[in-house]
Design an enzyme around this catalytic site. Sequence first.
Site, PDB file in Angstrom:
ATOM      1  N   THR A 227       7.641  -0.133   3.961  1.00  0.00           N
ATOM      2  CA  THR A 227       8.020   1.257   3.681  1.00  0.00           C
ATOM      3  C   THR A 227       9.320   1.318   2.885  1.00  0.00           C
ATOM      4  O   THR A 227       9.436   2.060   1.907  1.00  0.00           O
ATOM      5  CB  THR A 227       8.167   2.063   4.985  1.00  0.00           C
ATOM      6  OG1 THR A 227       6.914   2.139   5.639  1.00  0.00           O
ATOM      7  CG2 THR A 227       8.654   3.477   4.696  1.00  0.00           C
TER       8      THR A 227
ATOM      9  N   PHE B  63       0.812  -1.225   0.000  1.00  0.00           N
ATOM     10  CA  PHE B  63       0.000   0.000   0.000  1.00  0.00           C
ATOM     11  C   PHE B  63       0.840   1.268   0.000  1.00  0.00           C
ATOM     12  O   PHE B  63       0.363   2.334  -0.398  1.00  0.00           O
ATOM     13  CB  PHE B  63      -0.956  -0.002   1.202  1.00  0.00           C
ATOM     14  CG  PHE B  63      -0.335   0.403   2.508  1.00  0.00           C
ATOM     15  CD1 PHE B  63      -0.402   1.709   2.960  1.00  0.00           C
ATOM     16  CD2 PHE B  63       0.293  -0.535   3.315  1.00  0.00           C
ATOM     17  CE1 PHE B  63       0.165   2.085   4.173  1.00  0.00           C
ATOM     18  CE2 PHE B  63       0.848  -0.181   4.535  1.00  0.00           C
ATOM     19  CZ  PHE B  63       0.785   1.142   4.965  1.00  0.00           C
ATOM     20  N   LYS B  64       2.092   1.185   0.399  1.00  0.00           N
ATOM     21  CA  LYS B  64       2.907   2.390   0.515  1.00  0.00           C
ATOM     22  C   LYS B  64       3.446   2.878  -0.822  1.00  0.00           C
ATOM     23  O   LYS B  64       4.072   3.934  -0.888  1.00  0.00           O
ATOM     24  CB  LYS B  64       4.046   2.133   1.503  1.00  0.00           C
ATOM     25  CG  LYS B  64       3.511   1.883   2.910  1.00  0.00           C
ATOM     26  CD  LYS B  64       4.571   1.507   3.907  1.00  0.00           C
ATOM     27  CE  LYS B  64       3.938   1.242   5.269  1.00  0.00           C
ATOM     28  NZ  LYS B  64       4.901   0.829   6.294  1.00  0.00           N
ATOM     29  N   ASP B  65       3.188   2.133  -1.895  1.00  0.00           N
ATOM     30  CA  ASP B  65       3.664   2.544  -3.215  1.00  0.00           C
ATOM     31  C   ASP B  65       3.152   3.921  -3.612  1.00  0.00           C
ATOM     32  O   ASP B  65       3.877   4.721  -4.208  1.00  0.00           O
ATOM     33  CB  ASP B  65       3.248   1.519  -4.276  1.00  0.00           C
ATOM     34  CG  ASP B  65       4.111   0.267  -4.250  1.00  0.00           C
ATOM     35  OD1 ASP B  65       5.312   0.379  -3.947  1.00  0.00           O
ATOM     36  OD2 ASP B  65       3.582  -0.826  -4.516  1.00  0.00           O
TER      37      ASP B  65
END
Length: 434
Positions: A141, A106-108
């Site tokens: 991350t 999701f951190k993309d």
Amino acid sequence: MRYYSTNGTAPIADLHKAVVKGLAEDRGLYMPERIQKLPKAFFDNIQDMSFQEIAYNVASAFFGEDVDLDALKDIVYDTLSFDCPVVEIKDKIYTLELFHGPTLAFKDVGARFMARLLQYFIKQEGKGEQVNVLVATSGDTGSAVANGFLGVDGIHVYVLYPKGKVSPIQECQFTTLGKNITAIEVDGVFDDCQALVKNAFMDAELNQHMKLTSANSINVARFLPQAFYYFNAYARMKAQGKADDLVMCVPSGNFGNICAALFGHEMGLPIKRFIAANNANDIFYKYLQTGKYEPKPSKQTLANAMDVGDPSNFARIYDLYGKSHERISSLISGATYTDDEIRQTMKQCYEETKYILDPHGACGYQALADGLNPGEIGVFCETAHPAKFKEKVDDILGIDVAIPDRLAAFMKGEKQSVPMTKDFADFKKYLLSE
């Protein structure tokens, strides 16, 4: 837009300074002085918009005063070259799959958005001075930031990660890249990595030697774009006629993701309530029960990306709701799960639905299964592809999770990392030599 520090004593900053500095001078986190409400017409028509259109509207409200709108549109559309579908798991429970970006996590979105925004500001300055990004990671991350910034001119990234405490695939995603990415393998836990980063920002000698910023969720340009996900989830559920009494459940470690969702709520996003799902690191859960925030050393768990004993973004949530425990606990409930409970959830979900949860998503799924009220529909975030935790998932479910091609490509590279103690003096000496 002007930004103030959650600690209340640092000078007011503009967006440029907030992004480039990352952390305020008083060690506080930057907060926008106001949050702009989105118009009713936006929500009336949101189900007919693409992910990119939705995100551009949200980004304009966040950043439109400080970034040229054409440039902002380019940044948003470049960042969102993929979709994040909502998938029904069982009656009343859906998952928002946030693992369709370059590193399958999701951190993309936040990492790529920040890389492009930082590059925009560097070009505006026109000084040619290198910006050095320090990022602490408990797993996803590091890979997202490393790949989001890979090859970006004028920026060098240092990824600090705890030795032996991230999955092998996660480690491959930021230790095999080279170029402008340096992996630093810290003999400690995530909280030690985060402390090294924060101490570096506060060190005058280091900041004279090199221009430092952070790409952790302490940076406003990293966490705010994650709000795009929640507007898109609402749009997809509204298109199905299932957006009333909608509950969002977010597996939470450093609390940047749920913090972005709460900012979206303040902008008018009609989510009924939120659930923060924790592993055994239950500091926020206990705060909700007692009103006391008591950080503790992090515990190592199956859901390693959530192994955080002092979540940075609690300060933002606390500030957002006027430091009121009553306001926070009326909108957000908590859940916490042991490793054994996570294993059981993964097994049960797979047996009943054939859906493969990763350990973090399992916390979100179970929190909804335990916490939904009659009439409510829940959406939980599946924050990373299960193949990123292949050894754990295979062992728990007795299956052989297929590794997507883009993950397999990382595993072919050669590990390059710099060993580091958790002593700040050693880290400072290393950076001064760079």
